[in-house]
Design a protein around this motif. Structure first.
Motif, PDB file in Angstrom:
ATOM      1  N   CYS A 326     101.578  58.648  50.155  1.00  0.00           N
ATOM      2  CA  CYS A 326     101.782  57.402  50.439  1.00  0.00           C
ATOM      3  C   CYS A 326     103.001  57.478  51.498  1.00  0.00           C
ATOM      4  O   CYS A 326     104.228  58.206  51.183  1.00  0.00           O
ATOM      5  CB  CYS A 326     102.211  56.344  49.195  1.00  0.00           C
ATOM      6  N   PHE A 327     103.009  56.715  52.380  1.00  0.00           N
ATOM      7  CA  PHE A 327     103.939  56.672  53.197  1.00  0.00           C
ATOM      8  C   PHE A 327     105.215  56.217  52.814  1.00  0.00           C
ATOM      9  O   PHE A 327     106.365  56.221  53.158  1.00  0.00           O
ATOM     10  CB  PHE A 327     103.688  55.904  54.618  1.00  0.00           C
ATOM     11  N   ASP A 328     105.044  54.805  51.754  1.00  0.00           N
ATOM     12  CA  ASP A 328     106.249  54.216  51.068  1.00  0.00           C
ATOM     13  C   ASP A 328     106.539  54.903  49.874  1.00  0.00           C
ATOM     14  O   ASP A 328     106.006  55.173  48.878  1.00  0.00           O
ATOM     15  CB  ASP A 328     105.795  52.863  50.691  1.00  0.00           C
ATOM     16  N   PRO A 329     108.003  55.694  49.961  1.00  0.00           N
ATOM     17  CA  PRO A 329     108.198  56.710  48.968  1.00  0.00           C
ATOM     18  C   PRO A 329     108.550  55.801  47.438  1.00  0.00           C
ATOM     19  O   PRO A 329     108.394  56.433  46.462  1.00  0.00           O
ATOM     20  CB  PRO A 329     109.594  57.189  49.398  1.00  0.00           C
ATOM     21  N   VAL A 330     109.021  54.456  47.425  1.00  0.00           N
ATOM     22  CA  VAL A 330     109.148  53.693  46.423  1.00  0.00           C
ATOM     23  C   VAL A 330     107.589  53.598  45.766  1.00  0.00           C
ATOM     24  O   VAL A 330     107.470  53.796  44.505  1.00  0.00           O
ATOM     25  CB  VAL A 330     109.530  52.393  46.532  1.00  0.00           C
ATOM     26  N   ARG A 331     106.840  53.067  46.506  1.00  0.00           N
ATOM     27  CA  ARG A 331     105.209  52.802  45.871  1.00  0.00           C
ATOM     28  C   ARG A 331     104.780  54.533  45.328  1.00  0.00           C
ATOM     29  O   ARG A 331     104.120  54.537  44.328  1.00  0.00           O
ATOM     30  CB  ARG A 331     104.294  52.466  47.039  1.00  0.00           C
ATOM     31  N   ARG A 332     105.050  55.420  46.095  1.00  0.00           N
ATOM     32  CA  ARG A 332     104.664  56.702  45.553  1.00  0.00           C
ATOM     33  C   ARG A 332     105.502  57.080  44.334  1.00  0.00           C
ATOM     34  O   ARG A 332     104.632  57.885  43.577  1.00  0.00           O
ATOM     35  CB  ARG A 332     104.999  57.788  46.707  1.00  0.00           C
ATOM     36  N   GLU A 333     106.629  57.105  44.104  1.00  0.00           N
ATOM     37  CA  GLU A 333     107.179  57.208  42.795  1.00  0.00           C
ATOM     38  C   GLU A 333     106.653  56.406  41.667  1.00  0.00           C
ATOM     39  O   GLU A 333     106.478  56.679  40.677  1.00  0.00           O
ATOM     40  CB  GLU A 333     108.737  57.072  42.966  1.00  0.00           C
ATOM     41  N   ILE A 334     106.543  55.171  41.805  1.00  0.00           N
ATOM     42  CA  ILE A 334     105.840  54.278  40.959  1.00  0.00           C
ATOM     43  C   ILE A 334     104.440  54.523  40.421  1.00  0.00           C
ATOM     44  O   ILE A 334     104.336  54.766  39.311  1.00  0.00           O
ATOM     45  CB  ILE A 334     105.806  52.795  41.416  1.00  0.00           C
ATOM     46  N   GLU A 363     110.781  50.428  35.440  1.00  0.00           N
ATOM     47  CA  GLU A 363     111.774  51.736  35.362  1.00  0.00           C
ATOM     48  C   GLU A 363     112.373  51.958  36.830  1.00  0.00           C
ATOM     49  O   GLU A 363     113.310  52.783  36.909  1.00  0.00           O
ATOM     50  CB  GLU A 363     110.828  52.851  34.702  1.00  0.00           C
ATOM     51  N   VAL A 364     111.533  52.111  37.625  1.00  0.00           N
ATOM     52  CA  VAL A 364     112.000  52.537  39.042  1.00  0.00           C
ATOM     53  C   VAL A 364     112.984  51.640  39.464  1.00  0.00           C
ATOM     54  O   VAL A 364     113.931  52.180  40.224  1.00  0.00           O
ATOM     55  CB  VAL A 364     110.761  52.617  40.033  1.00  0.00           C
ATOM     56  N   GLU A 365     112.720  50.023  39.390  1.00  0.00           N
ATOM     57  CA  GLU A 365     113.908  49.374  39.647  1.00  0.00           C
ATOM     58  C   GLU A 365     115.195  49.825  38.974  1.00  0.00           C
ATOM     59  O   GLU A 365     116.200  49.587  39.805  1.00  0.00           O
ATOM     60  CB  GLU A 365     113.239  47.786  39.452  1.00  0.00           C
ATOM     61  N   ARG A 366     115.141  49.969  37.688  1.00  0.00           N
ATOM     62  CA  ARG A 366     116.086  50.221  36.947  1.00  0.00           C
ATOM     63  C   ARG A 366     116.744  51.564  37.541  1.00  0.00           C
ATOM     64  O   ARG A 366     118.198  51.812  37.777  1.00  0.00           O
ATOM     65  CB  ARG A 366     115.900  50.736  35.592  1.00  0.00           C
ATOM     66  N   LEU A 367     116.351  52.562  38.009  1.00  0.00           N
ATOM     67  CA  LEU A 367     116.684  53.905  38.394  1.00  0.00           C
ATOM     68  C   LEU A 367     117.277  53.555  39.915  1.00  0.00           C
ATOM     69  O   LEU A 367     118.286  54.257  40.240  1.00  0.00           O
ATOM     70  CB  LEU A 367     115.508  54.988  38.564  1.00  0.00           C
ATOM     71  N   CYS A 368     116.747  52.692  40.640  1.00  0.00           N
ATOM     72  CA  CYS A 368     117.091  52.266  42.085  1.00  0.00           C
ATOM     73  C   CYS A 368     118.569  51.589  41.620  1.00  0.00           C
ATOM     74  O   CYS A 368     119.510  51.996  42.369  1.00  0.00           O
ATOM     75  CB  CYS A 368     116.351  51.519  42.737  1.00  0.00           C
ATOM     76  N   GLN A 369     118.631  50.829  40.795  1.00  0.00           N
ATOM     77  CA  GLN A 369     119.909  50.121  40.615  1.00  0.00           C
ATOM     78  C   GLN A 369     121.075  51.339  40.227  1.00  0.00           C
ATOM     79  O   GLN A 369     122.117  51.018  40.754  1.00  0.00           O
ATOM     80  CB  GLN A 369     119.918  48.896  39.667  1.00  0.00           C
ATOM     81  N   ARG A 370     120.461  52.003  39.376  1.00  0.00           N
ATOM     82  CA  ARG A 370     121.574  52.952  38.810  1.00  0.00           C
ATOM     83  C   ARG A 370     121.908  53.833  40.071  1.00  0.00           C
ATOM     84  O   ARG A 370     123.177  54.652  40.042  1.00  0.00           O
ATOM     85  CB  ARG A 370     120.957  53.744  37.762  1.00  0.00           C
ATOM     86  N   ALA A 371     121.054  54.201  40.781  1.00  0.00           N
ATOM     87  CA  ALA A 371     121.422  55.241  41.814  1.00  0.00           C
ATOM     88  C   ALA A 371     122.392  54.644  43.032  1.00  0.00           C
ATOM     89  O   ALA A 371     123.375  55.141  43.417  1.00  0.00           O
ATOM     90  CB  ALA A 371     120.071  55.756  42.720  1.00  0.00           C
ATOM     91  N   ALA A 372     122.120  53.103  43.170  1.00  0.00           N
ATOM     92  CA  ALA A 372     123.040  52.474  43.964  1.00  0.00           C
ATOM     93  C   ALA A 372     124.460  52.572  43.317  1.00  0.00           C
ATOM     94  O   ALA A 372     125.517  52.755  44.276  1.00  0.00           O
ATOM     95  CB  ALA A 372     122.438  51.177  44.271  1.00  0.00           C
ATOM     96  N   LEU A 391     119.501  46.176  47.514  1.00  0.00           N
ATOM     97  CA  LEU A 391     118.963  46.755  48.620  1.00  0.00           C
ATOM     98  C   LEU A 391     119.415  48.294  48.757  1.00  0.00           C
ATOM     99  O   LEU A 391     118.415  48.891  49.265  1.00  0.00           O
ATOM    100  CB  LEU A 391     119.621  45.954  49.740  1.00  0.00           C
ATOM    101  N   LEU A 392     120.491  48.649  48.552  1.00  0.00           N
ATOM    102  CA  LEU A 392     120.999  49.874  48.472  1.00  0.00           C
ATOM    103  C   LEU A 392     120.153  50.796  47.448  1.00  0.00           C
ATOM    104  O   LEU A 392     119.650  52.067  47.788  1.00  0.00           O
ATOM    105  CB  LEU A 392     122.466  50.225  48.246  1.00  0.00           C
ATOM    106  N   GLY A 393     119.909  50.231  46.424  1.00  0.00           N
ATOM    107  CA  GLY A 393     119.045  51.002  45.307  1.00  0.00           C
ATOM    108  C   GLY A 393     117.592  51.286  45.919  1.00  0.00           C
ATOM    109  O   GLY A 393     116.917  52.387  45.589  1.00  0.00           O
ATOM    110  N   ARG A 394     117.152  50.317  46.618  1.00  0.00           N
ATOM    111  CA  ARG A 394     115.895  50.610  47.348  1.00  0.00           C
ATOM    112  C   ARG A 394     115.533  51.576  48.038  1.00  0.00           C
ATOM    113  O   ARG A 394     114.691  52.304  48.605  1.00  0.00           O
ATOM    114  CB  ARG A 394     115.084  49.114  47.958  1.00  0.00           C
ATOM    115  N   LEU A 395     116.956  51.953  48.744  1.00  0.00           N
ATOM    116  CA  LEU A 395     116.697  53.405  49.615  1.00  0.00           C
ATOM    117  C   LEU A 395     116.813  54.565  49.085  1.00  0.00           C
ATOM    118  O   LEU A 395     116.839  55.741  49.656  1.00  0.00           O
ATOM    119  CB  LEU A 395     118.073  53.083  50.424  1.00  0.00           C
ATOM    120  N   ARG A 396     116.879  54.436  47.715  1.00  0.00           N
ATOM    121  CA  ARG A 396     116.823  55.938  46.846  1.00  0.00           C
ATOM    122  C   ARG A 396     115.569  56.635  47.151  1.00  0.00           C
ATOM    123  O   ARG A 396     115.592  57.931  47.338  1.00  0.00           O
ATOM    124  CB  ARG A 396     116.979  55.570  45.419  1.00  0.00           C
TER     125      ARG A 396
END
Length: 589
Positions: A326-334, A363-372, A391-396
């Motif tokens: 998938c070109f979208d890494p967030v969707r690919r991780e989900i 879970e991915v949203e929570r991981l993104c928030q923690r990464a930010a 928004l910074l978390g979405r850049l993970r």
């Protein structure tokens, strides 16, 4: 011992004699006091008679015992006499031995006493001599001490006399000083009065002189002052212009060297383990039979998975593994987390896929928030709007040419902070500009336009300062940089994105670029071989030494580099190296 036995025998004999005497006296009394015999049938008489008979029997037994005791005492006395005789004999012999020993002891004692007398007399003589010498030394020491004490007392008396004299002189000096001070005060008062008079006269003379000068020059004091200030100001401006010109010339000569030093120092001090990421995720399966369960009956499970997650699921002959693309890494991780949970659970059907997808999404949203939040802590930024943190978390999971954007922001902030420290600028502000410069990439799939302008609008919306907003919108030259923060943001972004291994392109464009580079170099005359090395960041051009000389090699390197700059687009820089080698071969036969 003999005397003890004799005393014991005498005491026993005395006791026996006393007992016999008392028994005899009792018998006489009984005979004298015996009344007429009462009738034999009187019970009292009978009882009294029995009692007297018992007493008489007891007395007789006591007498017998006393007699036996006396006999024993006599025998003991005889034995004691014998022992006494033996003891006397031993005592006589002991006395004789004691006399002999006593005589010898007396003789030896006399001898020892004589020697002791002589030794005592000698020791006493030595003690008297030592005492005499010690007394003489003590007398001499006392005499010396007495003399020293007398001298010390005399010196102290002299010092006291000298001190009294100095005190007297000091009192005299103080008195004289007070007298001089009083005279000086009077003189000062007189001089102050004279100075006041003279000052008034000088003021009047200056006023007359100023009026005379104004009359002669035809100018007032204010006009003259203005003309003087103008002349000095013109001269100062000219000197300042010369100084500015010199400073600018010096800055131009050293600016490039200083800038290179700052950039190199920043790159060297930032150590990053970031590598390019792939657009494909691999999920390992416990067995190949799981692939059939993932596909489902007539492919309904895989179709449901792709429609729910938006991720392409590739199932091929690879043992115990499937690919998610998938070109979208967030969707690919989900999608990866969803498939992983489904495989662990074992229940795979369309409804279950939707439930697990919702769980994985949260879970991915929570991981993104923690990464930010972790990125903010690593950079050292403590305050930021919650929406910007989201928004910074979405850049993970967002990548740019294979480079993770969130890690790129952290690295860029560190490089910008090092540069700001070298230039003695505001480090927190510049790090904030560099950290937020790619915030717009979180919305590029939702909002049309350049990510720099999108990020600037978002930062302005959530209360960031104008310096930060300008640095964001100017880091790709959509807006001309106007501040040092914007320039440093551009420099740190280029350092982070252009370093080897940070970014990569797609395989097709990468291969085409390498082929074009080799074609450009290989199309030049005199070129024998061309090698593209280090992922296209360096070119080795082998030339024929007979066709191209050293000057021609330099010209060829410049021409190839210029043509690559004009025709290709690439991150970083490409080094062109021309190799001219001469070989001579001979065969020995």
């Amino acid at each position: 011992m003999t005397w003890v036995l004799l005393v014991a025998i005498i005491l026993l004999a005395a006791i026996v004699v006393v007992g016999l005497v008392l028994g005899a006296r009792a018998l006489r009394q009984l005979r004298v006091a015996q009344p007429a015999p009462p009738p034999t049938d009187d019970p009292a008489y009978v009882a009294e008679k029995d009692r007297q008979q018992q007493s008489l029997a007891a007395l007789r037994s006591a007498a017998d015992e006393a007699t036996s005791t006396v006999d024993e005492a006599k025998s003991a006395a005889a034995a004691a006499r014998a022992e006494t005789a033996a003891a006397k004999a031993e005592a006589n012999s002991a006395r004789a031995e004691a006399r002999r020993v006593l005589d010898s002891a007396r003789a030896e004692a006399d001898t020892v006493l004589e020697r002791a007398h002589r030794q005592a007399e000698a020791d006493a003589e030595q003690v008297r001599a030592a005492a005499r010498r010690s007394g003489e030394r003590e007398i001499a020491l006392l005499a010396t001490t007495t003399k020293e004490q007398a001298a010390e007392v005399e010196r102290r008396a002299l010092r006291m006399d000298e001190r009294e004299r100095l005190h007297s002189e000091e009192v005299d000096r103080l008195t004289e000083r007070e007298r001089r001070l009083a005279a000086a005060d009077a003189e000062l008062v007189a001089r102050e009065a004279a100075l006041a008079t003279r000052e008034a006269a000088l003021t009047e003379a200056e006023e007359r002189q100023r009026r005379e000068l104004e009359r002669i020059a035809g100018l007032t004091a204010e006009v003259a002052r203005t003309e003087l200030v103008d002349a000095i100001e013109g001269q100062a401006k000219r000197e300042a212009a010369l100084l500015v010109r010199d400073i600018e010339a010096d800055a131009r000569s050293t600016a490039e060297q200083r800038a290179r030093h700052i950039v190199v120092d920043a790159i060297q001090r930032v150590a990053s383990d970031q590598t390019a990421e792939s657009v494909v995720s691999v999920l390992h399966l416990p067995g190949d039979e799981m692939k059939g369960r993932i596909i489902g009956r007539e492919g309904r499970n895989i179709r449901a998975f792709e429609s729910v997650t938006g991720v392409n699921l590739i199932i091929d002959d690879t043992p115990e593994a499937v690919l998610l693309s998938c070109f979208d890494p967030v969707r690919r991780e989900i999608g990866r987390l969803t498939l992983e949970k489904l495989v662990l659970d074992g229940r795979i059907h369309p409804h279950r896929i939707e439930e697990v997808f919702d769980t994985a999404k949260h879970e991915v949203e929570r991981l993104c928030q923690r990464a930010a939040e972790d990125a903010l802590v690593e950079v050292g930024i403590t305050e930021m709007h919650p929406e910007l943190v989201t928004l910074l978390g979405r850049l993970r999971y967002r990548t740019s040419y294979g480079q993770n954007v969130l890690k790129h922001l952290v690295e860029t902030a560190h490089i910008a902070g090092v540069m700001a420290a070298e230039l003695r600028l505001d480090i927190p502000t510049i790090k904030r500009c560099a950290f937020l410069h790619d915030i717009g990439k979180a919305l590029t799939h939702e909002v049309e336009g350049s990510h720099a302008l999108i990020g600037a609008d978002v930062a302005r919306k959530y209360g960031e300062t104008e310096e930060v907003v300008h640095a964001i919108e100017a880091h790709h030259n959509e807006v001309l940089p106007q501040t040092i923060e914007a320039v440093l943001t551009q420099a740190s972004d280029a350092c982070s994105g252009g370093r080897p291994g940070a970014r990569r392109e797609s395989l097709e464009s990468y291969v085409k670029r390498l082929e074009r580079i080799e074609e450009i170099a290989g199309g030049k005359s005199g070129v024998e071989k061309v090698f593209a090395m280090q992922a296209g960041r360096e070119i080795r051009v082998m030339v024929k030494p007979d066709d191209i000389d050293d000057i021609g090699a330099a010209v060829l390197a410049r021409d190839v580099a210029k043509q690559i700059e004009e025709e290709l687009t690439y991150p970083g820089q490409i080094r062109v190296t021309v190799v001219r080698e001469s070989r001579v071969t001979e065969i020995a036969r």
